[in-house]
Design an enzyme around this catalytic site. Structure first.
Site, PDB file in Angstrom:
ATOM      1  N   GLY A  56      42.963  41.615  32.137  1.00 41.17           N
ATOM      2  CA  GLY A  56      43.807  41.461  33.313  1.00 41.17           C
ATOM      3  C   GLY A  56      45.253  41.840  33.107  1.00 41.17           C
ATOM      4  CE1 TYR A 239      44.714  31.369  43.339  1.00 40.23           C
ATOM      5  CE2 TYR A 239      43.378  31.992  45.219  1.00 40.23           C
ATOM      6  CZ  TYR A 239      43.649  32.060  43.869  1.00 40.23           C
ATOM      7  OH  TYR A 239      42.842  32.792  43.048  1.00 40.23           O
ATOM      8  CE  LYS A 248      49.538  29.646  38.536  1.00 38.28           C
ATOM      9  NZ  LYS A 248      49.595  30.129  37.130  1.00 38.28           N
TER      10      LYS A 248
END
Length: 398
Positions: A56, A239, A248
């Site tokens: 990735g 998310y 995050k």
């Protein structure tokens, strides 16, 4: 030595083997993208540490830094080598291919295979950096792990991607049956939220910076970059507003604090790059996401604005984070490489198709065939130019 014909063993979002020649071709293709993007390697003598370097965005970053700047790199990965009739993981074969080409082209590369969350790996990396590189100019943090054993407490934390507060109901592709079905994801518990933050938040990055700083292995003007994904409103419930969003948020707070620390002590900086949605084994396993990416890619490909991970990283390190470049940041101090995914016309088109799509039309309204091929490409299968009827050596070393 194990020579065998390797056929894919894939069911749904799980692939249990990888093809070494296909992975090698994938890496060479990424290197060519970087060579075209940079034209000439600048060879600025960077020392780079890439934590999560085998697939990735991490692998693409390592390729961009090596062939874009002639960087000496230490890459950390956690991959399984081949064992008898069982192939290695794709990330392991990617690393073999990376080393072969870097060596051929005259670039220094060292890789360590183990748990980057552990104190033992930090000590091993510090020893290698001191011996082979010297103080780190560029640190890339690109770990996407489902589990972390905390090095201080010994506690095992398992991350989950779930909504918070209320269930989320949407659509997804059943990858085994290849049909569009409704899906409901139950909300996370407080323990699951905390565990996800422990795995995917910023604590480990802070530990890496502290360990390197203590040993005097952060260069003056060091740049640190971590990666994140925020997504469009369609995926926000699982998310941005879900457990991964909490993780995050933690990463963002810690990176902002690290930026202040590095600026004060070394004239350095720490940033977060917000990247676009990509096909990975992890993303394929998340309900909703394969369908979203299939629609998104069909729209972005038609407009000529889609980018593979290596194209994103080539742009990141040539336009935002190369030596002497002052990065453009948004109001929250993010580097935004997802701006094309979040263009108003793109998100409107994705939303329109999302409302219409079902089993009868999802091949017409999405690039699911492309999603499926990209998924298989991750493991070295269905790569152009590879002879899949030929026997290949599977027990390789980097």
């Amino acid at each position: 030595m194990a020579v065998q014909v390797v056929k894919p063993r894939i069911r749904g979002f799980i692939c249990t083997n990888a093809h070494p020649a296909g992975c090698h071709a994938n890496v060479l293709n990424q290197i060519e993208v970087v060579k075209r993007g940079f034209a000439d390697s600048k060879r600025d003598g960077l020392n780079a540490l890439v934590i999560g370097a085998s697939t990735g965005y991490g692998l693409a970053s390592r390729i961009a830094l090596t062939w874009g700047y002639g960087a000496k790199t230490l890459g950390l990965l956690y991959e399984r080598p081949a064992d008898g009739r069982r192939t290695a993981t794709a990330g392991y074969y990617n690393t073999v291919a990376f080393h072969r080409q870097a060596n051929q082209d005259g670039f220094f590369a060292e890789s360590l295979n183990g748990d980057a969350f552990s104190d033992a790996m930090k000590r091993e990396a510090i020893s290698s950096i001191r011996e082979h590189l010297g103080p780190i100019d560029m640190l890339v943090y690109s770990i996407a792990a489902p589990r972390r054993i905390h090095p201080r407490t010994g506690e095992s934390h398992q991350s989950v991607l779930k909504p918070i507060g209320a269930p989320y109901t949407g659509k997804t592709i059943n990858l085994n049956r290849e049909v569009v079905v409704p899906v409901t994801i139950e909300p996370a518990s407080e323990t699951e939220i905390a565990d996800t933050v422990a795995v995917m938040g910023g604590e480990d990055l802070g530990m890496w910076i502290a360990a390197l700083a203590e040993e005097g292995l952060l260069a003056t003007g060091v740049t640190v970059v971590a990666y994140t994904y925020l997504g469009s409103p369609l995926t926000w419930p699982i998310y941005r507003d879900g457990t991964i969003g909490k993780a995050k948020d933690d990463l963002k707070a810690r990176v902002d604090a690290l930026d202040e620390q590095l600026a004060k002590e070394l004239g350095g900086h720490a940033y977060i790059s917000v990247n676009k949605a990509v096909v990975t084994q992890a993303s394929a396993a998340i309900p909703v996401v394969p369908l979203y990416i299939s629609i998104l890619y069909d729209i972005m490909n038609a407009q000529g604005i889609n980018e593979a991970p290596v194209e994103q990283m080539q742009r990141l390190f040539s336009d935002y984070l190369g030596p002497g470049i002052q990065p453009q940041l948004d109001s929250e101090r993010y580097i935004r490489l997802d701006e094309r995914e979040l263009r108003e016309d793109v998100t409107a088109a994705v939303t329109d198709r999302w409302e219409q799509i079902d089993t009868d039309n999802f091949y017409e309204l999405s690039d699911y065939a492309g999603f499926r091929r990209r998924f298989r490409n991750l493991f070295g299968f269905e790569v152009d130019g590879v002879d899949y009827e030929a026997a290949v050596e599977t027990e390789l070393e980097f």
